[in-house]
Design a protein around this motif. Sequence first.
Motif, PDB file in Angstrom:
ATOM      1  N   ASN A   1       0.900  -1.151   0.110  1.00 47.53           N
ATOM      2  CA  ASN A   1      -0.083   0.015  -0.083  1.00 47.53           C
ATOM      3  C   ASN A   1       0.836   1.301  -0.096  1.00 47.53           C
ATOM      4  O   ASN A   1       1.689   1.396   0.991  1.00 47.53           O
ATOM      5  CB  ASN A   1      -0.858   0.085   1.156  1.00 47.53           C
ATOM      6  CG  ASN A   1      -1.893   1.251   1.245  1.00 47.53           C
ATOM      7  OD1 ASN A   1      -2.310   1.653   0.217  1.00 47.53           O
ATOM      8  ND2 ASN A   1      -2.133   1.503   2.583  1.00 47.53           N
TER       9      ASN A   1
ATOM     10  N   GLU B   1       1.098   5.552  -1.448  1.00 46.24           N
ATOM     11  CA  GLU B   1       0.278   6.754  -1.544  1.00 46.24           C
ATOM     12  C   GLU B   1      -0.524   6.751  -2.907  1.00 46.24           C
ATOM     13  O   GLU B   1      -1.903   7.009  -2.794  1.00 46.24           O
ATOM     14  CB  GLU B   1       1.152   7.885  -1.984  1.00 46.24           C
ATOM     15  CG  GLU B   1       0.401   9.319  -1.929  1.00 46.24           C
ATOM     16  CD  GLU B   1       1.561  10.560  -2.048  1.00 46.24           C
ATOM     17  OE1 GLU B   1       0.965  11.731  -2.295  1.00 46.24           O
ATOM     18  OE2 GLU B   1       2.675  10.306  -1.924  1.00 46.24           O
ATOM     19  N   ASP B   2      -0.193   6.081  -4.144  1.00 46.80           N
ATOM     20  CA  ASP B   2      -0.755   6.134  -5.422  1.00 46.80           C
ATOM     21  C   ASP B   2      -1.486   4.665  -5.943  1.00 46.80           C
ATOM     22  O   ASP B   2      -1.965   4.408  -6.831  1.00 46.80           O
ATOM     23  CB  ASP B   2      -0.193   6.901  -6.239  1.00 46.80           C
ATOM     24  CG  ASP B   2       0.186   8.116  -6.032  1.00 46.80           C
ATOM     25  OD1 ASP B   2      -0.951   8.865  -5.557  1.00 46.80           O
ATOM     26  OD2 ASP B   2       1.163   8.896  -6.231  1.00 46.80           O
ATOM     27  N   THR B   3      -0.835   3.604  -5.263  1.00 49.74           N
ATOM     28  CA  THR B   3      -0.758   2.308  -5.830  1.00 49.74           C
ATOM     29  C   THR B   3      -1.197   1.344  -4.719  1.00 49.74           C
ATOM     30  O   THR B   3      -0.692   1.393  -3.577  1.00 49.74           O
ATOM     31  CB  THR B   3       0.435   1.865  -6.291  1.00 49.74           C
ATOM     32  OG1 THR B   3       0.940   2.768  -7.517  1.00 49.74           O
ATOM     33  CG2 THR B   3       0.155   0.589  -7.071  1.00 49.74           C
TER      34      THR B   3
ATOM     35  N   ALA C   1      -9.499   0.244  -3.625  1.00 48.75           N
ATOM     36  CA  ALA C   1      -8.648   1.171  -4.347  1.00 48.75           C
ATOM     37  C   ALA C   1      -9.549   2.292  -4.980  1.00 48.75           C
ATOM     38  O   ALA C   1      -9.130   3.484  -5.077  1.00 48.75           O
ATOM     39  CB  ALA C   1      -8.024   0.357  -5.639  1.00 48.75           C
TER      40      ALA C   1
ATOM     41  N   LYS D   1      -7.024   5.081  -5.640  1.00 48.48           N
ATOM     42  CA  LYS D   1      -5.627   4.615  -5.859  1.00 48.48           C
ATOM     43  C   LYS D   1      -5.657   3.668  -7.042  1.00 48.48           C
ATOM     44  O   LYS D   1      -6.714   3.196  -7.495  1.00 48.48           O
ATOM     45  CB  LYS D   1      -5.027   4.066  -4.960  1.00 48.48           C
ATOM     46  CG  LYS D   1      -4.650   4.657  -3.375  1.00 48.48           C
ATOM     47  CD  LYS D   1      -3.995   3.852  -2.521  1.00 48.48           C
ATOM     48  CE  LYS D   1      -3.888   4.873  -1.254  1.00 48.48           C
ATOM     49  NZ  LYS D   1      -2.988   3.891  -0.245  1.00 48.48           N
TER      50      LYS D   1
ATOM     51  N   THR E   1      -6.947   2.138 -14.279  1.00 49.49           N
ATOM     52  CA  THR E   1      -6.533   2.183 -12.938  1.00 49.49           C
ATOM     53  C   THR E   1      -6.978   1.111 -12.183  1.00 49.49           C
ATOM     54  O   THR E   1      -6.651   0.850 -11.149  1.00 49.49           O
ATOM     55  CB  THR E   1      -7.908   3.403 -12.413  1.00 49.49           C
ATOM     56  OG1 THR E   1      -9.072   2.647 -12.460  1.00 49.49           O
ATOM     57  CG2 THR E   1      -7.556   4.681 -13.014  1.00 49.49           C
TER      58      THR E   1
END
Length: 288
Positions: A131, A133-135, A199, A204, A233
Amino acid sequence: MEKEERFRCPDHDIYISPSTFEYREVAHNLLWNDKDDLRYLEQVLAGKTESRMARERSEDVITWNVFRYLQKHHHLHRFVKAFTGCLAYDPELIFWSYSPLEAGKWEALLRASHVFGERMGYGSEPDLIINSEDTLVFIEAKFTSGNETVGNSKDALIRYAEREDRWYDNVFTTDVWNVAVECKKYELMRYWLLGTWIANEMGKHFVLMSLTAIDRDQDLPARFRPLIRETDTREFRHTCWEEVRSFIHQNLPPSEARNKVIQYLDGKTAGYVNGVLQKGFRCGGVIR
């Protein structure tokens, strides 16, 4: 396997059966077993549904030995970039749903499990969650097995399909019975369903990754991808332990720890066949 004295090898302190062997202590099967590692592992396993990490063919112990190395030496972001193409700044590694930052079960997964009606103690538990910040990456790691699992609870399948305004329909192309029963992708179905939902809630990019030995499930993407809706995404990936070994060998800085992991994967065994100990991975075919 019966842990009786008559089955114990006194030279190696292992219990032997016709098909495999088991260490007397879990620590003997670990690459990283100092006090801090064992304390951390104890915290991780406290909430795990099942663990047989003393066993030679345990997929959990391989997962721990390899990914604990990546975690301890701050290589997780390199792994994510190499195998997904995504950036992962300062990632948290969650073994079997245990979050070090939250000192317990990862709250986001617990919430998703509750939302989709999973029973307490029987919730979905990816082997690894990375885990950042973006993914968000879910990894299901296998060793001697593949990804064929069947869900036969009609009520549970209905809950998965109907909860959250039928989120299921947003991320699958076919009905839940077909995916979980006829195509035998029950486990991957749950991880794709919960992972995409988490997500999406977090904003994310999501990747579900299957990790197997090189001779297992090589046609998995061709079988699973038609069942799911991938977008910019959210995506599904399949890789193998031999490719992870190649990545560690070729892309990570030389060190005693790196060499230890490579030697471990090169020497990993997978039980006996007709009294002959079998090689676990075909690592030699990956490194050029």
